[in-house]
Design an enzyme around this catalytic site. Structure first.
Site, short mmCIF file in Angstrom:
data_model
loop_
_atom_site.label_atom_id
_atom_site.label_comp_id
_atom_site.label_asym_id
_atom_site.label_seq_id
_atom_site.Cartn_x
_atom_site.Cartn_y
_atom_site.Cartn_z
N ASP A 285 28.20 57.75 -9.40
CA ASP A 285 28.08 59.06 -8.77
C ASP A 285 29.37 59.84 -8.94
O ASP A 285 30.34 59.63 -8.20
CB ASP A 285 27.74 58.91 -7.28
CG ASP A 285 27.56 60.26 -6.60
OD1 ASP A 285 27.40 61.26 -7.31
OD2 ASP A 285 27.58 60.29 -5.35
N LYS A 292 33.23 65.19 -7.30
CA LYS A 292 34.05 64.50 -6.31
C LYS A 292 35.53 64.57 -6.69
O LYS A 292 35.87 64.68 -7.87
CB LYS A 292 33.64 63.03 -6.23
CG LYS A 292 32.27 62.75 -5.67
CD LYS A 292 32.01 61.25 -5.64
CE LYS A 292 30.62 60.94 -5.11
NZ LYS A 292 30.49 61.25 -3.67
N GLU A 364 22.92 63.87 -3.84
CA GLU A 364 21.88 63.47 -4.78
C GLU A 364 21.06 62.28 -4.33
O GLU A 364 19.90 62.13 -4.69
CB GLU A 364 22.51 63.18 -6.15
CG GLU A 364 23.03 61.77 -6.36
CD GLU A 364 24.14 61.36 -5.40
OE1 GLU A 364 24.24 60.17 -5.08
OE2 GLU A 364 24.92 62.23 -4.97
N ARG A 366 19.71 61.51 -1.52
CA ARG A 366 18.51 61.84 -0.75
C ARG A 366 17.41 62.39 -1.64
O ARG A 366 16.23 62.32 -1.28
CB ARG A 366 18.87 62.82 0.38
CG ARG A 366 19.35 64.17 -0.08
CD ARG A 366 20.12 64.90 1.01
NE ARG A 366 21.40 64.25 1.28
CZ ARG A 366 22.24 64.64 2.22
NH1 ARG A 366 21.94 65.68 2.98
NH2 ARG A 366 23.38 64.01 2.42
#
Length: 514
Positions: A285, A292, A364, A366
């Site tokens: 991720d 991030k 992302e 969810r």
């Protein structure tokens, strides 16, 4: 994986390299007290061990360990087969466990949790040792199960490391008066199945993301499933598009490695209930275009821990032949900022037709979970449990060692009870209705993240998922903190993937099966 046997012989007579004892802190300023009740300590001078501990700086504090020559503990004219004794501290865990109040249980502070942690700490300490015998309280079935499960989960090392790590403890023997009976065999079988499942989960979480892309994780899951008699079906990106899985596809569209959805099914003929498990499997991720910070990325290989946990749980259920049907869904994707990546303000259509405005591409998990949940409830399960490293807000609220569980109150509370029995820490959380309007969008049925506020982030994520489960009884397990240990090992928990949640899911399935 370590071997496990349970025998009746007193621990002092069992051939081993190390004999393990457990000790609680002194209650009156004296020596630490060896846990003797229910332990097979014949042929061990417990008083001599307790007298030696203070001079070695051992206080019995949680996770403390010390080794002493077994000759110190040998009664006159006798010998102890193991040349070394390892004493592990329990802290005040057993005292808290005896209270069995609701708060202590929710935090895993049960007697089972205390004994399991002591056994796990001991076997983790004994990496590189060939044989150890555990002389912990094991006269009752629940104590024996806790010690056996802790011992098996504590003996772990990720074999993918180069150079190779120190091998975990090879052979574990538990001395128990229950040996030879059905209760001991059940405890041994449970511990071996859990140990295998937790090791698999940790192995997968520890794999680097350049090797464990969605397709590779799907193939690994299929291999494991077939070895255990579990049915498996995998949807690739073409089938996902054909069947309307817009959330999984949107998350994965910025990555070179396309997404997958894996369906696993354990369906015994004597099943008493049908439980669906859904796991988040973001193999890396980056945050997507909502990138991030660099310091937050190294641990993001662990964002597939929910899928690994679900895979481990269904494997253990099959190994134990639990009479409960389990359908498990692994929603697998990479979240990358490639040329085709989804953008903030995109609107996507989920499985079942719900439209979602993407306000944050780093929310992302969810999206892939919502697709899998929508599909899972189409099979009309009796209950649905989803597991995900879903929100940083979970870590802010509950820290690194405690997970949150929310959902339908009856299922949420059953999960919390299962966690307490398994010695894991899950705290029941609410889903406040006043937060639901924050997910409204002027452009779609929902937005995937609240704009301009971080308040209650774990809860709003749960509320988003609730939109996709219909009327099915449901619980959402947010394991973002406990799933991956960035720091030094503690208890039986190694650095890296922890396997947190596998024991809770297995205990929940066992309770349903009974």
């Amino acid at each position: 994986m370590s071997t496990l046997e349970i025998i009746q012989d007193p621990a002092a007579r069992i051939d081993a390299d190390v004999l393990v004892l457990a000790a609680a802190p002194p209650s009156d300023g004296g020596a630490s007290g060896i846990l003797a009740a229910g332990a097979c300590l014949e042929g061990i001078d417990v008083g001599a061990v307790e007298a030696a501990l203070p001079s070695l700086g051992f206080s019995g504090s949680l996770d403390a360990v010390v080794r002493i020559p077994s000759a110190i503990a040998a009664p006159a004219g006798q010998a102890i087969s193991a040349p070394t004794i390892l004493v592990v501290g329990t802290g005040r865990g057993l005292e808290l466990a005896e209270s069995a109040d609701h708060d202590a249980a929710a935090l895993g502070l049960t007697r089972a949790g205390a004994l399991s942690r002591a056994a796990a700490r001991a076997t983790r300490e004994l990496a590189g040792v060939e044989r150890a015998v555990l002389a912990l309280p094991c006269a009752e079935a629940h104590d024996l199960t806790a010690v056996a499960e802790g011992a098996m989960t504590g003996a772990y090392a990720w074999k993918g490391r180069v150079p190779a790590p120190t091998e975990p403890l090879a052979a574990i023997t538990i001395s128990s008066p229950l040996a030879g009976g059905a209760l001991a065999e059940e405890a041994r079988a449970r511990a071996v199945a859990l140990g295998e499942a937790v090791a698999l989960t940790r192995d997968l979480v520890n794999e680097p993301p350049n090797r464990l892309v969605p397709e590779a994780l799907a193939e690994r899951a299929a291999e494991v499933a077939r070895s255990a008699g579990i049915g498996v079906d995998t949807l690739d990106e073409r089938e996902l598009a054909k069947q309307g899985f817009g959330g999984i596809l949107a998350v994965g569209q910025g990555a070179a490695n396309p997404p997958r959805l894996v369906r696993l099914e354990w369906a015994p003929s004597d099943a008493r209930a049908h439980i669906a498990l859904v796991g988040k499997g973001i193999t890396f991720d980056s945050g997507g275009l909502s990138l991030k910070p660099p310091a937050s990325m190294p641990e993001m290989k662990s964002d597939m821990a929910g899928a690994a946990t679900v895979l481990g749980a269904v494997l253990a259920a099959a190994r134990l032949e639990l009479p409960v049907r389990v359908t498990a869904w692994l929603a697998l994707a990479e979240n990358m900022p490639g040329p085709g990546a989804q953008r903030p303000s995109d609107i996507i259509t989920m499985r079942g037709g719900t439209t979602v405005e993407v306000t944050n591409t780093d929310a992302e998990g969810r999206l892939v979970m919502a697709d899998a949940l929508a599909r899972a409830v189409e099979d009309s399960p009796d209950a649905v449990l989803d597991v995900a490293t879903l929100t940083g807000a979970q870590i802010v609220a509950l820290g690194d060692h405690v997970s949150g569980v929310m959902g339908t109150p009856a299922v949420r509370d059953a999960v919390a009870r299962a966690a307490a029995s398994a010695g894991e820490s899950f705290w029941p959380m609410p889903l406040p209705e006043q937060l639901r309007p924050s997910l409204d969008s002027p452009y779609a049925a929902l937005r995937n993240a609240v704009v301009g506020s971080r308040a209650g982030g774990m809860l709003t994520a749960g509320l988003f998922l609730r939109e996709f489960i219909g009327s099915a009884p449901w619980a959402h397990l947010d394991i973002a903190g406990p799933a991956f240990n960035e720091r030094a090992p503690w208890g039986g928990t190694p650095t890296g993937g922890t396997g947190h949640g596998v024991a809770t899911l297995l205990e929940y399935l066992r309770a349903v099966a009974q």
